[in-house]
Design an enzyme around this catalytic site. Sequence first.
Site, PDB file in Angstrom:
ATOM      1  CE  LYS A  21      -3.724  -0.588   2.309  1.00 17.75           C
ATOM      2  NZ  LYS A  21      -4.311  -0.915   3.611  1.00 17.75           N
ATOM      3  NE  ARG A  90      -5.375   3.330   3.681  1.00 14.89           N
ATOM      4  CZ  ARG A  90      -5.372   3.573   2.373  1.00 14.89           C
ATOM      5  NH1 ARG A  90      -4.767   4.645   1.882  1.00 14.89           N
ATOM      6  NH2 ARG A  90      -5.961   2.724   1.565  1.00 14.89           N
ATOM      7  N   GLY A  99      -8.482  -7.050   3.766  1.00 16.90           N
ATOM      8  CA  GLY A  99      -9.341  -7.160   4.934  1.00 16.90           C
ATOM      9  C   GLY A  99      -8.729  -7.939   6.087  1.00 16.90           C
ATOM     10  CG  MET A 101      -3.053  -7.409   8.650  1.00 13.90           C
ATOM     11  SD  MET A 101      -1.323  -7.130   8.665  1.00 13.90           S
ATOM     12  CE  MET A 101      -1.125  -6.362   7.094  1.00 13.90           C
ATOM     13  NE  ARG A 334      -5.515  -4.678  -3.546  1.00 18.55           N
ATOM     14  CZ  ARG A 334      -6.212  -4.717  -2.412  1.00 18.55           C
ATOM     15  NH1 ARG A 334      -5.618  -4.567  -1.261  1.00 18.55           N
ATOM     16  NH2 ARG A 334      -7.506  -4.941  -2.448  1.00 18.55           N
ATOM     17  CG  HIS A 449     -13.872 -10.281   3.126  1.00 17.30           C
ATOM     18  ND1 HIS A 449     -14.289 -11.538   3.492  1.00 17.30           N
ATOM     19  CD2 HIS A 449     -12.570 -10.205   3.436  1.00 17.30           C
ATOM     20  CE1 HIS A 449     -13.275 -12.180   4.025  1.00 17.30           C
ATOM     21  NE2 HIS A 449     -12.220 -11.382   4.014  1.00 17.30           N
ATOM     22  CB  SER A 762      10.172 -43.742 -19.388  1.00 14.02           C
ATOM     23  OG  SER A 762       9.128 -42.948 -18.874  1.00 14.02           O
ATOM     24  CB  CYS A 829       5.670 -42.067 -17.827  1.00 15.30           C
ATOM     25  SG  CYS A 829       6.357 -43.608 -17.226  1.00 15.30           S
ATOM     26  CE1 TYR A 849       8.536 -39.622 -21.970  1.00 21.39           C
ATOM     27  CE2 TYR A 849      10.513 -39.742 -23.339  1.00 21.39           C
ATOM     28  CZ  TYR A 849       9.536 -40.368 -22.582  1.00 21.39           C
ATOM     29  OH  TYR A 849       9.540 -41.718 -22.443  1.00 21.39           O
TER      30      TYR A 849
HETATM   31  P1  ADP Z   1      -7.487  -2.485   3.338  1.00 18.37           P
HETATM   32  O1  ADP Z   1      -6.103  -2.923   3.590  1.00 18.37           O
HETATM   33  O2  ADP Z   1      -8.462  -3.356   4.031  1.00 18.37           O
HETATM   34  O3  ADP Z   1      -7.765  -2.232   1.913  1.00 18.37           O
HETATM   35  P2  ADP Z   1      -7.315   0.367   3.671  1.00 18.37           P
HETATM   36  O4  ADP Z   1      -6.114   0.822   4.379  1.00 18.37           O
HETATM   37  O5  ADP Z   1      -7.297   0.511   2.204  1.00 18.37           O
HETATM   38  O6  ADP Z   1      -7.654  -1.099   4.114  1.00 18.37           O
HETATM   39  O7  ADP Z   1      -8.516   1.187   4.276  1.00 18.37           O
HETATM   40  C1  ADP Z   1      -9.829   0.792   4.137  1.00 18.37           C
HETATM   41  C2  ADP Z   1     -10.667   1.929   3.623  1.00 18.37           C
HETATM   42  O8  ADP Z   1     -10.568   3.057   4.436  1.00 18.37           O
HETATM   43  C3  ADP Z   1     -10.251   2.424   2.281  1.00 18.37           C
HETATM   44  O9  ADP Z   1     -10.825   1.639   1.282  1.00 18.37           O
HETATM   45  C4  ADP Z   1     -10.783   3.814   2.233  1.00 18.37           C
HETATM   46  O10 ADP Z   1     -12.109   3.817   1.781  1.00 18.37           O
HETATM   47  C5  ADP Z   1     -10.730   4.217   3.671  1.00 18.37           C
HETATM   48  N1  ADP Z   1      -9.612   5.131   3.840  1.00 18.37           N
HETATM   49  C6  ADP Z   1      -8.335   4.826   4.114  1.00 18.37           C
HETATM   50  N2  ADP Z   1      -7.563   5.929   4.156  1.00 18.37           N
HETATM   51  C7  ADP Z   1      -8.383   6.961   3.908  1.00 18.37           C
HETATM   52  C8  ADP Z   1      -8.193   8.384   3.802  1.00 18.37           C
HETATM   53  N3  ADP Z   1      -6.988   8.951   3.942  1.00 18.37           N
HETATM   54  N4  ADP Z   1      -9.258   9.126   3.536  1.00 18.37           N
HETATM   55  C9  ADP Z   1     -10.460   8.565   3.376  1.00 18.37           C
HETATM   56  N5  ADP Z   1     -10.723   7.281   3.456  1.00 18.37           N
HETATM   57  C10 ADP Z   1      -9.682   6.468   3.720  1.00 18.37           C
HETATM   58 MG    MG Z   2      -7.811  -0.888   0.783  1.00 21.32          MG
HETATM   59 MG    MG Z   3      -7.789  -3.346   6.261  1.00 16.73          MG
END
Ligand code: ADP
Ligand code: MG
Ligand code: MG
Length: 879
Positions: A21, A90, A99, A101, A334, A449, A762, A829, A849
């Site tokens: 990220k 994040r 989802g 972490m 990503r 998810h 073989s 084989c 082969y």
């Molecule tokens: P994940 O690893 O589960 O994708 P993220 O770190 O992307 O988690 O965060 C989940 C959600 O939180 C993002 O999809 C976004 O909608 C919201 N989010 C994260 N950072 C910001 C930010 N700086 N401003 C607004 N929304 C945010």
């Molecule tokens: Mg995300």
């Molecule tokens: Mg997350």
Amino acid sequence: MKFVYAFSEANGLSKDQLGGKGAGLSAMTRLGLPVPPGFTVTTEACRAYHMHRQTPHNLWMEVQDALQALEQQTGKVLGNPERPLLLSVRSGAKFSMPGMMDTILNLGLNDEVVEGLTALTQDARFAFDAYRRLIQMFADVVVGVPRHHFETALEDLKMARGVQEDLSLTAEDLQELVTTYKRLFKRHAGFEFPQSPQFQLQEAILAVFKSWGNRRAATYRKLHHIPDDLGTAANVQAMVFGNLGATSGTGVGFTRNPISGDPQVFGEFLLNAQGEDVVAGIRTPLPLCDLQNHLPEVHDQLMHTAGLLEKHFKDMQDFEFTIEAGRLYMLQTRAGKRSARAAFKIAHDLAQEGLISREEALSRIQLESLEQLMYPQPVTHHGQKALLKGLPASPGAASGVVVFSADEAVEVAKTRPCILVTPETSPEDIHGMASAKGILTARGGMTSHAAVVARGMGCPAVVGAEDLRVDREAGVMQVKGLTIRAGETLTISGSTGEVFLGEIPLQDSQLDPEVFEILSWADGIRKLEVRANADTPQDARRARENGAQGIGLCRTEHMFFAEERIPLVRKMILAASAQEELEALRLLQNMQRRDFEAILLAMDGLPVTIRLIDPPLHEFLPQMSDLLVKVTQLAQQERSEAEETTYQEARELLERVKQLHEVNPMMGLRGARLGITRPSIICMQVHALAEATCNLLAQGKKPRPEIMIPLTGTAQELAYVRHIVEEVLASHDLHLPIGSMIEVPRACLVGGQLADTADFLSFGTNDLTQMTYGYSRDDAARFLGTYVEKGILTFDPFTRLDEDGVGTLISMAVQDARRKKPEIKLGICGEHGGEAHSIGFFHQVGLDYVSCSPFRLLAARLAAAQATLNNHTQEAVLA
Ligand code: ADP
Ligand code: MG
Ligand code: MG
């Protein structure tokens, strides 16, 4: 060492340090895309934290510096009610773990700042909504207070106000909710919700580091073979708000369609929504193309951005964005997860578009994708309608009994295939999703998810089936008035989104042209020839369609097992006189000649390795225990004349079966040993093959049979049988290549001697594995599972070649054989011939082969090409 980098300055740092990220945010920032500013705390800090159980000493100072720079850049200040800076914290590891972490949003709010935010935005509803979300997320992520306490409070409030949607709650309602949340926080956490934004920030960063070690994340890593010691980065970023009214929103997208691979941007969004509302699958979102109708300029900007992202990353991207008051912000990018089908289409198209090379395209394909593509689909009878239709979220089909919770799925899956049916899935369900054969959810979109995780696991999934009501408590689901209970059977197709009642038979699916084109690229690169193990003309034809360059193993005795032939085979085995045996053999010879003709014809022009009879003879006879029961019963009763004859016959048969009985038939009279002690059978087989060959030659065809002698362990054995075979061939004026299968360890040790007497060798790795380990193939199932579970074996050596042991024997044999006879053809084989890791090994030891089941041919062709590419990279690294 420096642990904190602003997105704009992290140039040159790798994903290892920044996490996926952080690297994406930094790359987008440098591309000039609209990214809310922020900084990344590196994975190194996380690793140090886990190693020493405390943060590195200069970490918080660096965070302070980065925060100050951020405050300067935004003109806002953390904790300042007049110009509040709100942050998201994040997590983000090197490999995406959707989802798995944790993320905390709206950090920096407290009782004072929320008032300031209200004054600033003139929107108390918004400010208090943000605050209550922070309290809930902080409680969940930092303190570990289960979310449901807060969710229940929210539901209760909505109930009390008589409203369905969160959006219908007023500012006063939310203000009240904040008070409730703070009370709940205190009750469950044991202390007040922290009012210091600085403290919130530190705790949030630490919580992200800790989340690397939580159970969800650990399970996910195990499933996806991600090492445990990488650690995660923490990204601190200025918040933008998608919930500021009708010109705000949030969404996720893919630069190409992740299901079909079509080159159009694909995604979903929600207006006036924040954060995880889209991914959580709570409200059903709109397709991205609809954004055109709401905010056309943002839509165009987003499409343009998608194009830039692909050009930069040279791959399909999965991105997250938020629109704040009509302005677009990019929050994440990503490499996107994709279906097997899309993986081929996208790799193919990117190569055609010149963004990547063909080699790169090939190396990006995961072999599992191909196997998934060959997943069967349900074939419905005319007029049979689907019970239910949802979104086709992860392709493939599955039948199984309905279960309503992840834990049940794990339990039931031990004995029967099951389908996990839930209102929506959340990361806590991952262990159940891994056990279920299929997933069906009532809510959520293509990027929910459940959809993302299922696609990653190759597990068929149908999501967002709107007509479905799930009552987990009662253990029932309802579809348009119909009630289905746990334990009833469903069939789902994640490729079409259809759900059927009961078990529907499955059939192979069609492959896209892009798959074949990529395979043809693979054929141009690979060094290993790929043949098939095939015993029937149908298999041979299928093999040829799938690109087989010949048959590497044709098990002739399989032709004996046909129902109408078994009596003849028995007659031959049991013959009392030479005359009787000859008669049976003559009839069998006719049949084998026809079989051989058909197979050679199907493979005309390509080599067909015919293996002479291999199994111990009693496999063709009735079971001794069955006979014993029959004879005993008849002996004890009064017998009619007819019964008397049956009785006498059964007794004779029993005698003969007793004579042939072996204590350990797998190591008994079979293979070459049988050929030596009972040459009449292999003579018959060679005659049949010679006749078939001559007939086809006379028709102007190009049959290319090769004769393979099974289970030889000494050069003398091989020479003896070879002599018999050659004499028969000579009587037809034929010369055919004659070789041996290498299945006993001794054969590997004298590879050179065998090579002297053989035109090809073989490796029969099934038997070779059995004999090298001393694990009976038929009985190993009893303990292999335990061995793998306890880590005594890391994998089942009958599925994937044991390179250390069996592989060493093979490479000794290869070297010795090539030293004696450089031009000798060497192949394999066993089952391993279709397994990717093993193919990599066979390439390296220099076999000519691999031969595998017709179903695995496509994967084998690809794996062989990837083995060549890997070797090149390895050589390049060494050079
Ligand atoms: P994940 O690893 O589960 O994708 P993220 O770190 O992307 O988690 O965060 C989940 C959600 O939180 C993002 O999809 C976004 O909608 C919201 N989010 C994260 N950072 C910001 C930010 N700086 N401003 C607004 N929304 C945010
Ligand atoms: Mg995300
Ligand atoms: Mg997350």
